[in-house]
Scaffold this motif. Structure first.
Motif, mmCIF file in Angstrom:
data_model
loop_
_atom_site.group_PDB
_atom_site.id
_atom_site.type_symbol
_atom_site.label_atom_id
_atom_site.label_comp_id
_atom_site.label_asym_id
_atom_site.label_seq_id
_atom_site.Cartn_x
_atom_site.Cartn_y
_atom_site.Cartn_z
ATOM 1 N N ASP A 47 -10.947 2.273 -2.782
ATOM 2 C CA ASP A 47 -10.205 1.051 -2.453
ATOM 3 C C ASP A 47 -10.900 -0.213 -2.938
ATOM 4 O O ASP A 47 -10.264 -1.099 -3.501
ATOM 5 N N CYS A 51 -9.226 -2.826 -5.486
ATOM 6 C CA CYS A 51 -8.860 -4.177 -5.041
ATOM 7 C C CYS A 51 -9.600 -5.255 -5.826
ATOM 8 O O CYS A 51 -9.017 -6.272 -6.200
ATOM 9 N N THR A 54 -8.152 -5.127 -9.662
ATOM 10 C CA THR A 54 -6.765 -5.589 -9.797
ATOM 11 C C THR A 54 -6.609 -7.052 -9.368
ATOM 12 O O THR A 54 -5.707 -7.731 -9.848
ATOM 13 N N ALA A 55 -7.488 -7.549 -8.497
ATOM 14 C CA ALA A 55 -7.434 -8.970 -8.118
ATOM 15 C C ALA A 55 -7.661 -9.858 -9.336
ATOM 16 O O ALA A 55 -7.191 -10.998 -9.374
ATOM 17 N N ARG A 66 -1.252 -4.956 -6.359
ATOM 18 C CA ARG A 66 -2.336 -5.933 -6.321
ATOM 19 C C ARG A 66 -2.258 -6.829 -5.097
ATOM 20 O O ARG A 66 -3.265 -7.097 -4.455
ATOM 21 N N GLN A 67 -1.076 -7.355 -4.790
ATOM 22 C CA GLN A 67 -0.923 -8.281 -3.663
ATOM 23 C C GLN A 67 0.248 -7.862 -2.810
ATOM 24 O O GLN A 67 1.388 -7.996 -3.267
ATOM 25 N N CYS A 69 -3.206 -5.791 -1.601
ATOM 26 C CA CYS A 69 -3.933 -4.699 -2.262
ATOM 27 C C CYS A 69 -3.601 -3.371 -1.591
ATOM 28 O O CYS A 69 -3.915 -3.152 -0.426
ATOM 29 N N ARG A 70 -2.959 -2.506 -2.366
ATOM 30 C CA ARG A 70 -2.637 -1.153 -1.902
ATOM 31 C C ARG A 70 -2.958 -0.179 -3.030
ATOM 32 O O ARG A 70 -2.170 -0.029 -3.976
#
Length: 93
Positions: A47, A51, A54-55, A66-67, A69-70
């Motif tokens: 995770d 996160c 991808t942020a 991404r938003q 975050c999953r």
């Protein structure tokens, strides 16, 4: 890339993984100024790696969002990420 794992023998390497991931994302940002970029490797995190990476705007080949975050279901510690100008047509683990 290959970020360090934590273990009884090697100790807690969280700070080195965090530093490595930050450096890798910064390098992708610089390279992406002139070309699409694919970032692959053993991040030794699920995770948190997803996160963090991808942020910065990258996407994972195996999905997730991404938003907020999953990370994708059943994610491992090995990742394939691409800049927004990269299109993934499939993924197999």
């Amino acid at each position: 890339v290959h970020n360090p794992a934590s273990s009884a023998r090697r100790g807690d390497n969280e700070r080195w993984r965090d530093l490595g991931t930050a450096m890798q994302v910064a390098l992708v940002d610089r390279l992406n100024a002139t070309a699409p970029v694919i970032l692959t490797g053993d991040f030794n995190e699920r995770d948190e790696a997803f996160c963090t990476v991808t942020a910065s705007g990258l996407q994972a080949a195996n999905g997730g969002s991404r938003q907020p975050c999953r990370p994708p279901a059943n994610a491992g510690i090995d990742w394939i990420f691409g800049t927004p100008d990269v299109t993934f047509s499939g993924y197999e683990r």
